[in-house]
Scaffold this motif. Structure first.
Motif, PDB file in Angstrom:
ATOM      1  N   ASP A 116       6.617  -8.523  -9.379  1.00 64.70           N
ATOM      2  CA  ASP A 116       7.558  -8.903  -8.327  1.00 64.70           C
ATOM      3  C   ASP A 116       7.905 -10.388  -8.346  1.00 64.70           C
ATOM      4  O   ASP A 116       8.446 -10.915  -7.380  1.00 64.70           O
ATOM      5  CB  ASP A 116       6.997  -8.513  -6.946  1.00 64.70           C
ATOM      6  N   LYS A 117       7.555 -11.051  -9.446  1.00 62.48           N
ATOM      7  CA  LYS A 117       7.883 -12.482  -9.543  1.00 62.48           C
ATOM      8  C   LYS A 117       8.678 -12.725 -10.803  1.00 62.48           C
ATOM      9  O   LYS A 117       8.358 -12.172 -11.852  1.00 62.48           O
ATOM     10  CB  LYS A 117       6.586 -13.308  -9.648  1.00 62.48           C
ATOM     11  N   PRO A 118       9.722 -13.567 -10.718  1.00 65.22           N
ATOM     12  CA  PRO A 118      10.488 -13.836 -11.934  1.00 65.22           C
ATOM     13  C   PRO A 118       9.694 -14.679 -12.932  1.00 65.22           C
ATOM     14  O   PRO A 118       8.812 -15.458 -12.541  1.00 65.22           O
ATOM     15  CB  PRO A 118      11.703 -14.604 -11.415  1.00 65.22           C
ATOM     16  N   LEU A 119      10.035 -14.511 -14.194  1.00 66.65           N
ATOM     17  CA  LEU A 119       9.347 -15.247 -15.271  1.00 66.65           C
ATOM     18  C   LEU A 119       9.274 -16.743 -14.993  1.00 66.65           C
ATOM     19  O   LEU A 119       8.248 -17.377 -15.205  1.00 66.65           O
ATOM     20  CB  LEU A 119      10.092 -15.025 -16.593  1.00 66.65           C
ATOM     21  N   ILE A 120      10.372 -17.313 -14.497  1.00 64.94           N
ATOM     22  CA  ILE A 120      10.397 -18.759 -14.278  1.00 64.94           C
ATOM     23  C   ILE A 120       9.323 -19.184 -13.282  1.00 64.94           C
ATOM     24  O   ILE A 120       8.733 -20.265 -13.398  1.00 64.94           O
ATOM     25  CB  ILE A 120      11.812 -19.244 -13.818  1.00 64.94           C
ATOM     26  N   ALA A 122       0.335  -5.123 -17.745  1.00 66.81           N
ATOM     27  CA  ALA A 122      -0.888  -5.938 -17.720  1.00 66.81           C
ATOM     28  C   ALA A 122      -1.031  -6.683 -16.388  1.00 66.81           C
ATOM     29  O   ALA A 122      -2.117  -6.710 -15.801  1.00 66.81           O
ATOM     30  CB  ALA A 122      -0.880  -6.920 -18.881  1.00 66.81           C
ATOM     31  N   PHE A 123       0.052  -7.269 -15.910  1.00 62.87           N
ATOM     32  CA  PHE A 123      -0.017  -8.022 -14.647  1.00 62.87           C
ATOM     33  C   PHE A 123      -0.207  -7.077 -13.453  1.00 62.87           C
ATOM     34  O   PHE A 123      -0.895  -7.410 -12.494  1.00 62.87           O
ATOM     35  CB  PHE A 123       1.203  -8.932 -14.472  1.00 62.87           C
ATOM     36  N   ALA A 124       0.404  -5.886 -13.530  1.00 61.48           N
ATOM     37  CA  ALA A 124       0.226  -4.911 -12.447  1.00 61.48           C
ATOM     38  C   ALA A 124      -1.237  -4.454 -12.394  1.00 61.48           C
ATOM     39  O   ALA A 124      -1.805  -4.282 -11.313  1.00 61.48           O
ATOM     40  CB  ALA A 124       1.163  -3.725 -12.651  1.00 61.48           C
ATOM     41  N   LEU A 125      -1.846  -4.291 -13.567  1.00 57.89           N
ATOM     42  CA  LEU A 125      -3.244  -3.850 -13.609  1.00 57.89           C
ATOM     43  C   LEU A 125      -4.198  -4.904 -13.041  1.00 57.89           C
ATOM     44  O   LEU A 125      -5.316  -4.590 -12.650  1.00 57.89           O
ATOM     45  CB  LEU A 125      -3.657  -3.500 -15.050  1.00 57.89           C
ATOM     46  N   LYS A 126      -3.751  -6.152 -12.994  1.00 56.67           N
ATOM     47  CA  LYS A 126      -4.576  -7.245 -12.444  1.00 56.67           C
ATOM     48  C   LYS A 126      -4.440  -7.356 -10.936  1.00 56.67           C
ATOM     49  O   LYS A 126      -5.132  -8.139 -10.294  1.00 56.67           O
ATOM     50  CB  LYS A 126      -4.148  -8.588 -13.054  1.00 56.67           C
ATOM     51  N   ARG A 127      -3.479  -6.613 -10.368  1.00 54.40           N
ATOM     52  CA  ARG A 127      -3.250  -6.737  -8.926  1.00 54.40           C
ATOM     53  C   ARG A 127      -4.081  -5.681  -8.192  1.00 54.40           C
ATOM     54  O   ARG A 127      -3.804  -4.483  -8.321  1.00 54.40           O
ATOM     55  CB  ARG A 127      -1.751  -6.551  -8.641  1.00 54.40           C
TER      56      ARG A 127
END
Ligand code: G1P
Length: 290
Positions: free
Chosen positions: A35-39, A269-274
């Motif tokens: 839910d966050k942009p790359l920048i 990967a980032f979703a699995l860390k949440r």
């Protein structure tokens, strides 16, 4: 002890042709990971490393990236009225303090070296960082901080590196290594996107730099290199006679989000860390591939 790195350049003028049509009207750096942009990941990484000043090198249609780090009064008011505290807070998470965000236009897309050169007046005479937001890093110690820690001791130019497959050297800047202790490689130079035969090593630049302002002397010449573009790699290579140059192996997980597979992998990967979604994502992925 080298001078402290306070300023970071974010080159964000690129067109993002690999993600069309998603990037037809929207900047590729606004593509979200969960839910966050790359920048935002890149700015958060820089802030966590101690960077105080953030400069975006933008192009036409890219002002949205600067807007992302500004207030959105209507939205803030609405969320406040509806009591949506968490959502409201998320808007301020990555907002640098007033007067700390700058932007400059790269009027013509002449390459990464040219984009960095466009920010030269902002940098002045001090060492600075460059972060390519396409490269998303996941680590305990922020990727840029890992580089800055070594810079404090050795000074000069540094890049984060990782080992890539021999057939992938033509996608990256590749280090020409002099000595290597397994973590830090002292380099004689660097070559942009060499073929397998020409690659001096398999140690690839993953888009985090700490640079000496001396590289602007080379960038001033506007010499073109790989792909007919003004390459940052060539400017670093040209300054190795007068300055130390090191590659620092990145300790963590890296996702090349300029590539579709890398982008999709990063999202998982980032979703699995949440913690709030990890179990559900795991179950959803398992079901899909069963
Ligand atoms: C840029 C750099 C290259 C680096 C790469 C990392 O290339 O020029 O040295 O290895 O980013 O992603 P680009 O992918 O923008 O062509």
């Amino acid at each position: 002890m080298a001078r402290r790195v306070r300023k970071a350049i974010f080159p964000v003028a690129g067109l993002g042709t690999r993600f069309l049509p998603a990037t037809k009207v929207m900047a590729k750096e606004m593509l979200p990971i969960v839910d966050k942009p790359l920048i935002q990941y890149a700015v958060e990484e820089a802030a966590a490393a101690g960077i105080e000043y953030f400069i975006f090198v933008t192009g036409r249609g890219k002002s949205i990236l600067v807007d992302h780090f500004d207030h959105a009064p209507e939205l803030e008011m609405l969320l406040g009225r509806r009591g949506k505290e968490q959502e409201l807070e998320s808007l301020f998470e990555a907002m640098p303090d007033p007067g700390k965000v700058f932007s400059v236009r790269q009027q013509v897309p002449l390459g990464l070296g040219h984009a960095v050169w466009c920010a030269r007046e902002f940098i002045g005479e001090e060492p600075f960082a460059v972060l390519l937001p396409d490269e998303l890093l996941m680590s305990d110690v922020p990727g840029l901080k890992q580089l800055m820690n070594v810079h404090a001791d050795v000074g000069g130019n540094l890049i984060s590196i990782t080992e890539v497959l021999p057939e992938h050297t033509n996608r990256y800047g590749i280090l020409n290594v002099e000595t290597d202790d397994g973590k830090v490689a002292k380099a004689m130079g660097m070559i942009e996107k060499p073929s397998l035969e020409d690659a001096p090593s398999r140690l690839a630049n993953i888009g985090r730099y700490v640079l000496d302002p001396a590289i602007f002397t080379h960038l001033d010449k506007h010499l073109t290199g790989s792909g007919g573009e003004i390459q940052l790699t060539d400017a670093i290579d040209a300054t190795t006679d007068s300055l130390p140059f090191h590659g620092v192996r990145f300790d963590g997980e890296r996702f090349d989000c300029g590539d579709k597979i890398g982008f999709i992998t990063a999202n998982i990967a980032f979703a699995l860390k949440r913690p709030e979604m990890s179990d559900q994502v795991r179950a959803a992925v398992a079901k899909l591939i069963a």
